[in-house]
Structures are given as structure tokens and as C-alpha cells.
Enzyme design. Sequence first.
Site, PDB file in Angstrom:
ATOM      1  CD  GLN A 192      50.204   0.028  -3.925  1.00  0.00           C
ATOM      2  OE1 GLN A 192      49.393   1.534  -2.960  1.00  0.00           O
ATOM      3  NE2 GLN A 192      50.297  -1.669  -3.120  1.00  0.00           N
TER       4      GLN A 192
ATOM      5  CG  HIS B 253      41.590   0.128  -0.886  1.00  0.00           C
ATOM      6  ND1 HIS B 253      42.991  -0.477  -0.182  1.00  0.00           N
ATOM      7  CD2 HIS B 253      41.176   1.128   0.570  1.00  0.00           C
ATOM      8  CE1 HIS B 253      42.961   0.005   1.300  1.00  0.00           C
ATOM      9  NE2 HIS B 253      42.218   0.656   1.530  1.00  0.00           N
TER      10      HIS B 253
ATOM     11  CD  GLN C 192      48.654  -2.898  -5.872  1.00  0.00           C
ATOM     12  OE1 GLN C 192      49.628  -2.449  -5.815  1.00  0.00           O
ATOM     13  NE2 GLN C 192      48.297  -3.911  -4.918  1.00  0.00           N
TER      14      GLN C 192
END
Length: 308
Positions: free
Chosen positions: A44, A258, A236
Amino acid sequence: MCGAKLRGDNIGSTEIQFIPGKRIKRGHYVADTRTAGSISLLMQIALPCALLADGPVTLDLKGGTNADMAPQIEYMTEVFRNVLKLFGATFDMTVHRRGYYPKGGGFVTVDVTPVQKLVATRVMERGFISKIYGWSFVAGTLPMRLANQMSEGFKEKISDLHPRTDITVLKEDINLAPNNCSGIITVCETSSGCRLGAAGLGRRGAAPLDVGRAAALALRHDILSGGCLDTHLQDQVIIYMALAEGRSSMRVGDITLHTKTAIYIAELIANVRFEVEEDGSQNIIQCNGLRVYNRHHPNQAELLPNRY
């Protein structure tokens, strides 16, 4: 990768300065957690930079391939890569050795071809479930019955949503995965090409049936939310939305903490603006990206604007 200078990286420091260079360099890079720390999390961090390098990048990443509190390595290839392709980028991966808690020792190679730019994408139509598949595995000296029970637990809680569930039950090759571990990784693919993922790892004191059931309940939650991205994929994609050329839109269920954090950091650092719009029981995340061009792209540098 970018020839950065780092200051303040000492024990007791209350401030860190990170000063990147002007060019992200092609090459072969190695990152080793020396623990069972997640290889997926290393990916990531590195991928957005590698995709804007001045040539091909090879990442040798060492640590945990299947770690708790992080995406399983199969999630990165089956779910994350599926949406990354919509931004005009991808990667190739080779798993040389699997690493599990607490010993780690996993080893993965990721090959990345840089892009000229990331393109905006709209992921708004979920469609209907076309298939649910995955893997239920044991490694080391653990018996196959654990994998079978995890698969049974998963099917028990998901069969009313989609009765034809293809879960491969397997014993990992001792040469690839010598240490003990068990787990289940599952994917729901829809008619529009969306993929939602959920997983669970066996642990001391947890019944294998319950591990499978928990994975099914997590996948079930994301399916019933009506979103196109699962709860682990939302955050993400934020960096790719921020960097892309054009306006990206993503339909999701509940916004995770998140994701809120990723949006906050992207807006703070990159000076972009994200909008979150409620649409019934779902939310739509939208952003006009920075239109970042890779002016050091190996094949088209002379055609690009003079900005990075």
C-alpha cells in the site's frame, strides 16, 4: 525510491521531516519487516510511488503474507488489483514463501510498470452476485479438517444470498508455507465487475466453524450494504482518486474511520477536495483529482506537461 531526506527519526522524537526528491527512481527495492508485519501494507505504501517512477520497479517484500488486522495477500490480487486497473494501473506478483504470525518469513516479489497518469473512474453500479469463491487453507502441521470446517461455517452463513459458493479447501505446500496457520479468504464478484472481499484467520481458542462464519458475516454485511467497494477497500482508493486526472466517484456503504482518516490526510497534504454524498443507505465518495502526470515516464516523457 524518491531520494528523500528524513530528519527526526530517532527514539523520543516528536517531529519528523520528510523531504522527497524530485524524481522517483526505477530499480529493485527490498523491504523487510523482520517480523510477521503485513506485506500487503508495505505494498500500500510503495505502489503509488512505483506507478509514477521513471522506469520499471521491482519490490521484494518480506514479512507476513497472511496477517491479522491487514489485507491478506490474496485480497491484493483478487480485490484491490481489480479496482486499481480501473485507474489505469496494475502490478504482477509472485509469492515465493508464505509468512504467518509470529515467525513471519514471507517473501513476495511485486513487479510494477509505471504509468503516464492515473485516470479517474466511476464505480457506481453494483449489479447482482455472479459468483462467490475463495480458499480455505491450513499450513504446517495443522490438519485438513480445520480448513473443511472453516469452509462449512462460511457456506452456512452465506448460502441464502448465493447458494453456489466455490471454496477451494487446501493444504499449503510445506516448501511454500512451512509454519502453522489456517485461514479463509473469500471474494464476491458481481455482474458489473465489482469485487468484495472478506477473510478470517484461525487462532488459538477460536473454533474453525466460527472463523468461517465470521468471514461470511463480514462479506454478507458488505453485500447487503449495496456498495461497490467493501469496507476494507474504501480507504485504499482515496490516494488514487486524489492523484487521478478527472472526477472519480465511488459508491460505498457506511464510511469507515480509515476512509475518513485517508480523506483528511489527502485533503491536508494534496490540497484536494473530497465530497461524501448520502444516497439512501449508501454513500458516494467523489473527488476531482490533481491530474498528476509522470513527466519522467520512460516512453512518453517528451509528450507530457512539465509537472509531476
